[in-house]
Design a protein around this motif. Structure first.
Motif, PDB file in Angstrom:
ATOM      1  N   PHE A 455      -7.185  -0.739   7.196  1.00  0.00           N
ATOM      2  CA  PHE A 455      -7.333  -1.596   6.018  1.00  0.00           C
ATOM      3  C   PHE A 455      -6.050  -2.379   5.758  1.00  0.00           C
ATOM      4  O   PHE A 455      -6.090  -3.583   5.462  1.00  0.00           O
ATOM      5  N   VAL A 456      -4.907  -1.719   5.846  1.00  0.00           N
ATOM      6  CA  VAL A 456      -3.635  -2.419   5.627  1.00  0.00           C
ATOM      7  C   VAL A 456      -3.426  -3.492   6.682  1.00  0.00           C
ATOM      8  O   VAL A 456      -3.023  -4.622   6.370  1.00  0.00           O
ATOM      9  N   ALA A 457      -3.711  -3.167   7.940  1.00  0.00           N
ATOM     10  CA  ALA A 457      -3.492  -4.121   9.029  1.00  0.00           C
ATOM     11  C   ALA A 457      -4.360  -5.362   8.880  1.00  0.00           C
ATOM     12  O   ALA A 457      -3.903  -6.479   9.146  1.00  0.00           O
ATOM     13  N   THR A 458      -5.589  -5.195   8.448  1.00  0.00           N
ATOM     14  CA  THR A 458      -6.521  -6.321   8.367  1.00  0.00           C
ATOM     15  C   THR A 458      -6.474  -7.041   7.017  1.00  0.00           C
ATOM     16  O   THR A 458      -7.196  -8.017   6.825  1.00  0.00           O
ATOM     17  N   HIS A 459      -5.629  -6.550   6.110  1.00  0.00           N
ATOM     18  CA  HIS A 459      -5.441  -7.216   4.808  1.00  0.00           C
ATOM     19  C   HIS A 459      -3.952  -7.348   4.496  1.00  0.00           C
ATOM     20  O   HIS A 459      -3.559  -7.424   3.341  1.00  0.00           O
ATOM     21  N   ARG A 460      -3.132  -7.383   5.517  1.00  0.00           N
ATOM     22  CA  ARG A 460      -1.695  -7.309   5.306  1.00  0.00           C
ATOM     23  C   ARG A 460      -1.112  -8.559   4.660  1.00  0.00           C
ATOM     24  O   ARG A 460       0.055  -8.547   4.262  1.00  0.00           O
ATOM     25  N   GLY A 461      -1.899  -9.605   4.552  1.00  0.00           N
ATOM     26  CA  GLY A 461      -1.411 -10.784   3.868  1.00  0.00           C
ATOM     27  C   GLY A 461      -1.205 -10.570   2.380  1.00  0.00           C
ATOM     28  O   GLY A 461      -0.452 -11.321   1.746  1.00  0.00           O
ATOM     29  N   ALA A 465       4.000  -2.986  -0.953  1.00  0.00           N
ATOM     30  CA  ALA A 465       4.829  -1.915  -0.406  1.00  0.00           C
ATOM     31  C   ALA A 465       4.369  -0.528  -0.827  1.00  0.00           C
ATOM     32  O   ALA A 465       4.586   0.435  -0.094  1.00  0.00           O
ATOM     33  N   HIS A 466       3.767  -0.383  -2.011  1.00  0.00           N
ATOM     34  CA  HIS A 466       3.368   0.949  -2.462  1.00  0.00           C
ATOM     35  C   HIS A 466       2.353   1.574  -1.504  1.00  0.00           C
ATOM     36  O   HIS A 466       2.491   2.737  -1.118  1.00  0.00           O
ATOM     37  N   ALA A 467       1.342   0.807  -1.120  1.00  0.00           N
ATOM     38  CA  ALA A 467       0.343   1.323  -0.192  1.00  0.00           C
ATOM     39  C   ALA A 467       0.965   1.637   1.167  1.00  0.00           C
ATOM     40  O   ALA A 467       0.671   2.667   1.782  1.00  0.00           O
ATOM     41  N   ARG A 468       1.846   0.790   1.631  1.00  0.00           N
ATOM     42  CA  ARG A 468       2.463   0.990   2.946  1.00  0.00           C
ATOM     43  C   ARG A 468       3.391   2.203   2.939  1.00  0.00           C
ATOM     44  O   ARG A 468       3.510   2.900   3.959  1.00  0.00           O
ATOM     45  N   THR A 469       4.039   2.451   1.812  1.00  0.00           N
ATOM     46  CA  THR A 469       4.917   3.620   1.724  1.00  0.00           C
ATOM     47  C   THR A 469       4.104   4.907   1.803  1.00  0.00           C
ATOM     48  O   THR A 469       4.486   5.859   2.500  1.00  0.00           O
ATOM     49  N   ARG A 470       2.987   4.958   1.090  1.00  0.00           N
ATOM     50  CA  ARG A 470       2.118   6.150   1.166  1.00  0.00           C
ATOM     51  C   ARG A 470       1.578   6.329   2.588  1.00  0.00           C
ATOM     52  O   ARG A 470       1.498   7.450   3.096  1.00  0.00           O
ATOM     53  N   LEU A 471       1.215   5.227   3.220  1.00  0.00           N
ATOM     54  CA  LEU A 471       0.690   5.317   4.586  1.00  0.00           C
ATOM     55  C   LEU A 471       1.757   5.841   5.546  1.00  0.00           C
ATOM     56  O   LEU A 471       1.466   6.675   6.416  1.00  0.00           O
ATOM     57  N   ALA A 472       2.983   5.359   5.408  1.00  0.00           N
ATOM     58  CA  ALA A 472       4.068   5.842   6.264  1.00  0.00           C
ATOM     59  C   ALA A 472       4.300   7.335   6.058  1.00  0.00           C
ATOM     60  O   ALA A 472       4.550   8.085   7.019  1.00  0.00           O
ATOM     61  N   ALA A 473       4.225   7.797   4.812  1.00  0.00           N
ATOM     62  CA  ALA A 473       4.392   9.221   4.530  1.00  0.00           C
ATOM     63  C   ALA A 473       3.275  10.041   5.162  1.00  0.00           C
ATOM     64  O   ALA A 473       3.509  11.142   5.682  1.00  0.00           O
ATOM     65  N   ALA A 474       2.049   9.529   5.130  1.00  0.00           N
ATOM     66  CA  ALA A 474       0.929  10.246   5.741  1.00  0.00           C
ATOM     67  C   ALA A 474       1.112  10.365   7.248  1.00  0.00           C
ATOM     68  O   ALA A 474       0.859  11.422   7.834  1.00  0.00           O
ATOM     69  N   ARG A 475       1.571   9.301   7.879  1.00  0.00           N
ATOM     70  CA  ARG A 475       1.761   9.330   9.345  1.00  0.00           C
ATOM     71  C   ARG A 475       2.759  10.412   9.751  1.00  0.00           C
ATOM     72  O   ARG A 475       2.586  11.071  10.785  1.00  0.00           O
ATOM     73  N   GLU A 476       3.793  10.583   8.955  1.00  0.00           N
ATOM     74  CA  GLU A 476       4.827  11.547   9.317  1.00  0.00           C
ATOM     75  C   GLU A 476       4.352  12.995   9.232  1.00  0.00           C
ATOM     76  O   GLU A 476       5.024  13.894   9.747  1.00  0.00           O
ATOM     77  N   LEU A 477       3.233  13.236   8.590  1.00  0.00           N
ATOM     78  CA  LEU A 477       2.741  14.599   8.414  1.00  0.00           C
ATOM     79  C   LEU A 477       1.572  14.946   9.334  1.00  0.00           C
ATOM     80  O   LEU A 477       1.004  16.026   9.219  1.00  0.00           O
ATOM     81  N   GLN A 494      -4.464   7.802  -1.046  1.00  0.00           N
ATOM     82  CA  GLN A 494      -3.734   6.995  -2.020  1.00  0.00           C
ATOM     83  C   GLN A 494      -3.384   5.624  -1.446  1.00  0.00           C
ATOM     84  O   GLN A 494      -3.464   4.601  -2.137  1.00  0.00           O
ATOM     85  N   ALA A 495      -2.984   5.604  -0.180  1.00  0.00           N
ATOM     86  CA  ALA A 495      -2.644   4.328   0.458  1.00  0.00           C
ATOM     87  C   ALA A 495      -3.839   3.392   0.478  1.00  0.00           C
ATOM     88  O   ALA A 495      -3.719   2.190   0.187  1.00  0.00           O
ATOM     89  N   ARG A 496      -4.995   3.931   0.813  1.00  0.00           N
ATOM     90  CA  ARG A 496      -6.198   3.102   0.853  1.00  0.00           C
ATOM     91  C   ARG A 496      -6.539   2.570  -0.542  1.00  0.00           C
ATOM     92  O   ARG A 496      -6.857   1.380  -0.716  1.00  0.00           O
ATOM     93  N   GLU A 497      -6.467   3.419  -1.551  1.00  0.00           N
ATOM     94  CA  GLU A 497      -6.779   2.987  -2.920  1.00  0.00           C
ATOM     95  C   GLU A 497      -5.810   1.908  -3.399  1.00  0.00           C
ATOM     96  O   GLU A 497      -6.220   0.910  -4.017  1.00  0.00           O
ATOM     97  N   LEU A 498      -4.520   2.090  -3.125  1.00  0.00           N
ATOM     98  CA  LEU A 498      -3.528   1.100  -3.549  1.00  0.00           C
ATOM     99  C   LEU A 498      -3.718  -0.227  -2.822  1.00  0.00           C
ATOM    100  O   LEU A 498      -3.554  -1.305  -3.408  1.00  0.00           O
ATOM    101  N   ALA A 499      -4.070  -0.148  -1.540  1.00  0.00           N
ATOM    102  CA  ALA A 499      -4.292  -1.376  -0.774  1.00  0.00           C
ATOM    103  C   ALA A 499      -5.510  -2.131  -1.297  1.00  0.00           C
ATOM    104  O   ALA A 499      -5.487  -3.366  -1.429  1.00  0.00           O
TER     105      ALA A 499
END
Length: 556
Positions: A455-461, A465-477, A494-499
């Protein structure tokens, strides 16, 4: 200098007072001869009077020059003075909110630079091979490393760490510096990357690669609607909610890609390779996002199938976990000693599996990662009061009972959602006996993270940053044990909801029906075009802040 000026001024005044006495003659008067004409003395008297005025004027001028010089020096020193007595000091530091906004903007931009660079790198590799693109692959990895560090700082910052203003300013400066370094790393390779692609000289080969991907994707897109229809029949609506509309958006991107591939061909035939390259880059971005939508549908179908086959064993493993915990709990009425009123259900109990990994919104990936590395023992209970542990067991029991009822109800259900409910209920009491639970948690967490990333990649325009920060945190776990995987699933959600919220707030990026019919609106929303013009703006290319927009589309 002030003393020197005072001495010089006093000396000048003294000379002024003494000078008249120096010009008065003290000789004995001599009688004037009557032979000489009396009028002859007049010119001599007039000349001596003019001479007497020259020296005082020179002294006055010198004193004025010295006074002016002293005034200029004092003014200059007052303007540059940094002591409390100065009227001008160093510029005030910008407010913390301004630095915060700038750091979030840089995080968003850096994430987009890396995503675009990785996307174009795949086209270069398809044509030139992995060896030729190795330096650029390394540059992207270096940029990703810088961005990951920036996201980790941001995760801690969002939880209030550090807490004093000076340290928080340093943290925001660190985020900005990391993002800028990521952009610089990509910028310095952009020129060499353009030489490798050679779009202006060899546009035909690059067009062939893009068109091959386009045709393969068009064939797959035609089958996604039937795949979605099959999923809708087999599973509950919640199971396919994350890909609702994906097939239509994939077609929208393909319409845009068709237009720009045709325009690239036309410009190449006319000999305008530069404009052809611009249209090609826009088409490549659209093809890549269409592939993301289609891949998301196929991936979800595979994950749901695996999840459905894992539900029964996960339920059995969860029941075994609960049975083991009940057997280790003291009988009712036992453990009433004062020492037992604190933490610990029994002597020697280890800390709770995943203790410290709170589930509130203020948790960070670092918290969960630290707790996830703590050892789990099959013979240990979570170190919590007995009453709380019993409450957790009762809650898990109720969740499992609800799952069993849902599975036997004869209605379609969401296998991934069921797995997540099971592992989330068992995580607070799990002792590590059932290996199926971490596997179920990993499948659910990976699926939720992939959905958010798509979702972030296809709507990145428009995603911030809030959604991307949550997504980065999820990847690390995603490689963490059970408690960390549960946390990763929560962060991805949370990342999906914020995006989605960012997309709703931003609204329609292009006005008019023509922009939607041609796919320009979706291209701007997805960051395929950078916006800012009636044609959607230029397409981004491999590079950072100074090079990504080097290929601009001609105005419509």
């Amino acid at each position: 200098m002030r003393v020197t000026h005072a001495v010089l001024g006093g000396a000048a005044g003294l000379v002024w007072l003494v000078l008249p006495g120096m010009t008065i003659s003290t000789d004995v008067p001599v009688a004037i001869s009557t032979d000489a004409p009396v009028a002859a003395a007049a010119p001599e008297d007039e000349g001596s009077s003019a001479t007497d005025l020259v020296l005082p004027l020179v002294v006055v001028g010198a004193v004025g020059a010295l006074a002016g010089y002293g005034y200029l020096r004092r003014t200059r020193r007052a303007r540059t003075r940094t002591t409390p007595g100065g009227t001008h000091t160093t510029p005030a530091a910008p407010p913390l909110t301004e630095l915060d906004d700038r750091s979030r903007t840089l995080l968003t931009d850096a994430d987009n630079w890396i995503r675009t660079s990785r996307e174009e790198l795949s086209y270069a590799e398809a044509r030139s091979g992995p060896t030729a693109v190795a330096p650029f692959t390394l540059a992207v990895r270096d940029a990703e490393s810088e961005l990951s560090a920036a996201f980790r700082i941001r995760q801690r910052y969002d939880t209030g760490v550090p807490d004093d203003e000076t340290s928080r300013r340093h943290a925001l400066a660190g985020i900005a510096g990391r993002c800028q370094e990521a952009g610089r790393r990509l910028d310095e390779e952009a020129a060499a990357f353009d030489r490798l692609r050679a779009l202006e000289r060899e546009i035909g080969e690059a067009l062939a690669v893009a068109e091959t991907r386009f045709r393969e994707l068009a064939g797959r897109t035609s089958t996604t609607e039937s795949t979605l229809a099959d999923l809708a029949e087999r599973y509950a609506p919640a199971a396919t909610a994350s890909v609702t509309g994906s097939a239509e958006q994939a077609k929208d991107r393909l319409v845009f890609a068709t237009t720009h591939l045709n325009q690239a061909h036309q410009m190449a035939d006319l000999g305008d390779a530069e404009v052809a390259a611009r249209h090609l880059r826009a088409a490549e971005g659209a093809v890549d996002q269409a592939a993301a939508f289609v891949d998301g549908i196929d991936r979800l179908a595979t994950e749901l199938r695996f999840a459905a086959g894992m539900v029964a064993s996960a339920l059995t493993g969860a029941e075994a976990e609960l049975s083991g915990v009940r057997g280790m709990l003291p009988a009712a009425g036992e453990g009433k000693r004062p020492a037992d009123a604190g933490m610990g259900a029994m002597t020697g109990a280890l800390p709770e599996a995943g203790a410290g990994t709170r589930t509130g919104a203020g948790d960070t990936a670092d918290d969960a990662r630290r707790s996830a590395r703590r050892p789990e023992s099959p013979d240990a209970l979570p170190r919590v009061p007995v009453g709380e542990l019993r409450s957790r067991v009762l809650h898990a029991d109720s969740v499992l009972a609800s799952v069993r009822q849902e599975l036997t109800g004869g209605q379609p259900y969401d296998p991934l959602g069921v797995l997540h409910r099971i592992v989330r209920a068992l995580a607070p009491v799990a002792t590590g006996r059932a290996g199926v639970l971490p596997a179920a948690a990993r499948l659910a967490a990976h699926s939720a993270t992939a959905v958010a990333d798509t979702f972030v990649a296809t709507h990145r325009g428009v995603v911030g940053a809030h959604a991307r920060t949550r997504l980065a945190a999820a990847r690390e776990l995603l490689d963490a044990p059970l408690a960390g995987l549960v946390r990763a699933h929560s962060l991805a959600g949370q990342a999906r909801e914020l995006a989605e919220q960012d997309v709703r707030v931003h609204g329609n990026p292009v006005t008019g029906a023509a922009g939607h019919a041609s796919g320009v609106a979706g291209a701007v929303l997805g960051g395929i075009l950078l916006g800012g013009g009636p044609d959607g703006g230029p397409p981004p290319s491999f590079g950072g802040p100074h090079t990504e927009a080097r290929r601009g589309l001609p105005s419509a």
